[in-house]
Design a protein around this motif. Structure first.
Motif, PDB file in Angstrom:
ATOM      1  N   ASP A 124       1.284  15.867  29.356  1.00  0.00           N
ATOM      2  CA  ASP A 124       1.364  15.389  27.979  1.00  0.00           C
ATOM      3  C   ASP A 124       2.740  15.764  27.448  1.00  0.00           C
ATOM      4  O   ASP A 124       3.484  16.506  28.099  1.00  0.00           O
ATOM      5  CB  ASP A 124       0.255  16.004  27.125  1.00  0.00           C
ATOM      6  CG  ASP A 124      -0.140  15.110  25.945  1.00  0.00           C
ATOM      7  OD1 ASP A 124       0.679  14.245  25.560  1.00  0.00           O
ATOM      8  OD2 ASP A 124      -1.250  15.281  25.419  1.00  0.00           O
ATOM      9  N   GLY A 125       3.085  15.261  26.282  1.00  0.00           N
ATOM     10  CA  GLY A 125       4.408  15.561  25.743  1.00  0.00           C
ATOM     11  C   GLY A 125       4.556  15.107  24.309  1.00  0.00           C
ATOM     12  O   GLY A 125       3.581  14.856  23.600  1.00  0.00           O
ATOM     13  N   ASP A 126       5.792  14.981  23.863  1.00  0.00           N
ATOM     14  CA  ASP A 126       6.092  14.508  22.520  1.00  0.00           C
ATOM     15  C   ASP A 126       5.607  13.063  22.359  1.00  0.00           C
ATOM     16  O   ASP A 126       5.505  12.330  23.347  1.00  0.00           O
ATOM     17  CB  ASP A 126       7.606  14.537  22.264  1.00  0.00           C
ATOM     18  CG  ASP A 126       8.197  15.933  22.370  1.00  0.00           C
ATOM     19  OD1 ASP A 126       7.424  16.906  22.416  1.00  0.00           O
ATOM     20  OD2 ASP A 126       9.448  16.033  22.404  1.00  0.00           O
ATOM     21  N   PRO A 127       5.339  12.627  21.129  1.00  0.00           N
ATOM     22  CA  PRO A 127       4.943  11.227  20.926  1.00  0.00           C
ATOM     23  C   PRO A 127       5.934  10.238  21.541  1.00  0.00           C
ATOM     24  O   PRO A 127       5.528   9.207  22.080  1.00  0.00           O
ATOM     25  CB  PRO A 127       4.878  11.108  19.404  1.00  0.00           C
ATOM     26  CG  PRO A 127       4.529  12.493  18.936  1.00  0.00           C
ATOM     27  CD  PRO A 127       5.248  13.416  19.881  1.00  0.00           C
ATOM     28  N   ARG A 128       7.213  10.554  21.478  1.00  0.00           N
ATOM     29  CA  ARG A 128       8.228   9.652  22.053  1.00  0.00           C
ATOM     30  C   ARG A 128       8.056   9.514  23.566  1.00  0.00           C
ATOM     31  O   ARG A 128       8.367   8.456  24.138  1.00  0.00           O
ATOM     32  CB  ARG A 128       9.626  10.189  21.728  1.00  0.00           C
ATOM     33  CG  ARG A 128      10.776   9.431  22.390  1.00  0.00           C
ATOM     34  CD  ARG A 128      10.941   8.026  21.837  1.00  0.00           C
ATOM     35  NE  ARG A 128      12.069   7.353  22.448  1.00  0.00           N
ATOM     36  CZ  ARG A 128      12.005   6.641  23.574  1.00  0.00           C
ATOM     37  NH1 ARG A 128      10.842   6.485  24.198  1.00  0.00           N
ATOM     38  NH2 ARG A 128      13.077   6.053  24.080  1.00  0.00           N
ATOM     39  N   SER A 129       7.525  10.531  24.219  1.00  0.00           N
ATOM     40  CA  SER A 129       7.368  10.460  25.669  1.00  0.00           C
ATOM     41  C   SER A 129       6.361   9.401  26.090  1.00  0.00           C
ATOM     42  O   SER A 129       6.415   8.882  27.207  1.00  0.00           O
ATOM     43  CB  SER A 129       6.942  11.831  26.226  1.00  0.00           C
ATOM     44  OG  SER A 129       5.602  12.140  25.869  1.00  0.00           O
ATOM     45  N   TYR A 130       5.438   9.041  25.187  1.00  0.00           N
ATOM     46  CA  TYR A 130       4.442   8.022  25.505  1.00  0.00           C
ATOM     47  C   TYR A 130       5.082   6.643  25.671  1.00  0.00           C
ATOM     48  O   TYR A 130       4.481   5.750  26.274  1.00  0.00           O
ATOM     49  CB  TYR A 130       3.383   7.931  24.405  1.00  0.00           C
ATOM     50  CG  TYR A 130       2.560   9.183  24.176  1.00  0.00           C
ATOM     51  CD1 TYR A 130       2.685  10.306  25.004  1.00  0.00           C
ATOM     52  CD2 TYR A 130       1.660   9.249  23.122  1.00  0.00           C
ATOM     53  CE1 TYR A 130       1.932  11.456  24.785  1.00  0.00           C
ATOM     54  CE2 TYR A 130       0.893  10.391  22.896  1.00  0.00           C
ATOM     55  CZ  TYR A 130       1.053  11.493  23.731  1.00  0.00           C
ATOM     56  OH  TYR A 130       0.298  12.621  23.502  1.00  0.00           O
TER      57      TYR A 130
END
Length: 248
Positions: A124-130
């Motif tokens: 998982d990660g930052d919203p931008r990583s999605y």
């Protein structure tokens, strides 16, 4: 366009009144540091990273490897000078969660490592990583036999169900959107039973110097790497010498 005199007051640039005699230490490379961390984590014995770059991306890479059971000790190098990280490879464990932040190298280099873990690893990660593409790595790992749950997004968040090993083999990848897809597979290939042969199928292959960096670093730890063309690379399984890299 006229410059507002007030703009120059924001940062008064330093200047010398005479000749300068100084020593400048250039920071290490993020690209080298994160590749070295992966190779050290997959080696057969402890290795050293001397003067690694300390940045969000490299700390996220170290954190992701630690979550999977790799020990990374921070201290002074084996020569007694400068910062160094000692990496002690251990059995990769599952039941872990990896925070990739928004680091491309972390979100792409660590899923192949997770296939070697003993159990599921969630990414998982930052919203931008999605929004960043991962389909090249996900599809390739599935073709090589890995089980990955991503709800058909081709992006984060996702779970890699590690089985402790991966056979490897030949796989086709469209790396037009990121050369990191190729590097990700090559870096873990020495731990795959058959290594891996990556064949790029896209119209363009960006960032060739970064793929050459990956190949050079693999060879430095004893891996057999053949590169018959820019669009094809093969890394054999089995060679996992402990690395020792120094930052600039």
């Amino acid at each position: 366009m006229a410059r507002n005199p007030a703009d120059t007051a924001l940062w008064p640039a330093p200047h010398a009144s005479g000749a300068v005699d100084a020593t400048v230490h250039v920071p290490g490379s993020k690209s080298v540091t994160n590749r070295a961390l992966v190779l050290a984590a997959l080696a057969s014995e402890p290795g050293w990273l001397r003067r690694p770059l300390r940045s969000r991306d490299t700390l996220l890479m170290a954190g992701g490897l630690r979550a999977m059971g790799v020990e990374i000790e921070e201290g002074v190098g084996p020569d007694g000078t400068g910062e160094a990280w000692r990496v002690l490879p251990t059995g990769l464990r599952g039941q872990a969660t990896v925070d990739v932040g928004n680091a491309g190298t972390v979100m792409r280099f660590l899923p192949p490592v997770a296939t070697l873990a003993d159990g599921p690893v969630r990414f998982d990660g930052d919203p931008r990583s999605y929004e960043r593409p991962l389909n090249g790595v996900i599809d390739a790992l599935r073709d090589l036999g890995a089980r990955i749950d991503d709800e058909d997004r081709g992006a984060l968040p996702m779970t890699v169900h590690g089985g402790g090993a991966l056979d490897g083999g030949t796989v086709e990848v469209d790396a037009s959107s990121s050369s990191q897809f190729v590097s990700a597979l090559l870096l873990s290939a020495p731990r795959f039973n058959q290594g891996v042969e990556v064949r790029h199928t896209g119209a363009t292959l960006p960032s060739l110097p970064h793929i050459r960096m990956t190949v050079d670093m693999l060879r430095a730890v004893g891996a057999q790497v053949d590169t018959p063309s820019p669009a094809a690379s093969r890394t054999s399984g089995g060679s996992r010498r402990a690395p020792c890299w120094a930052g600039t």
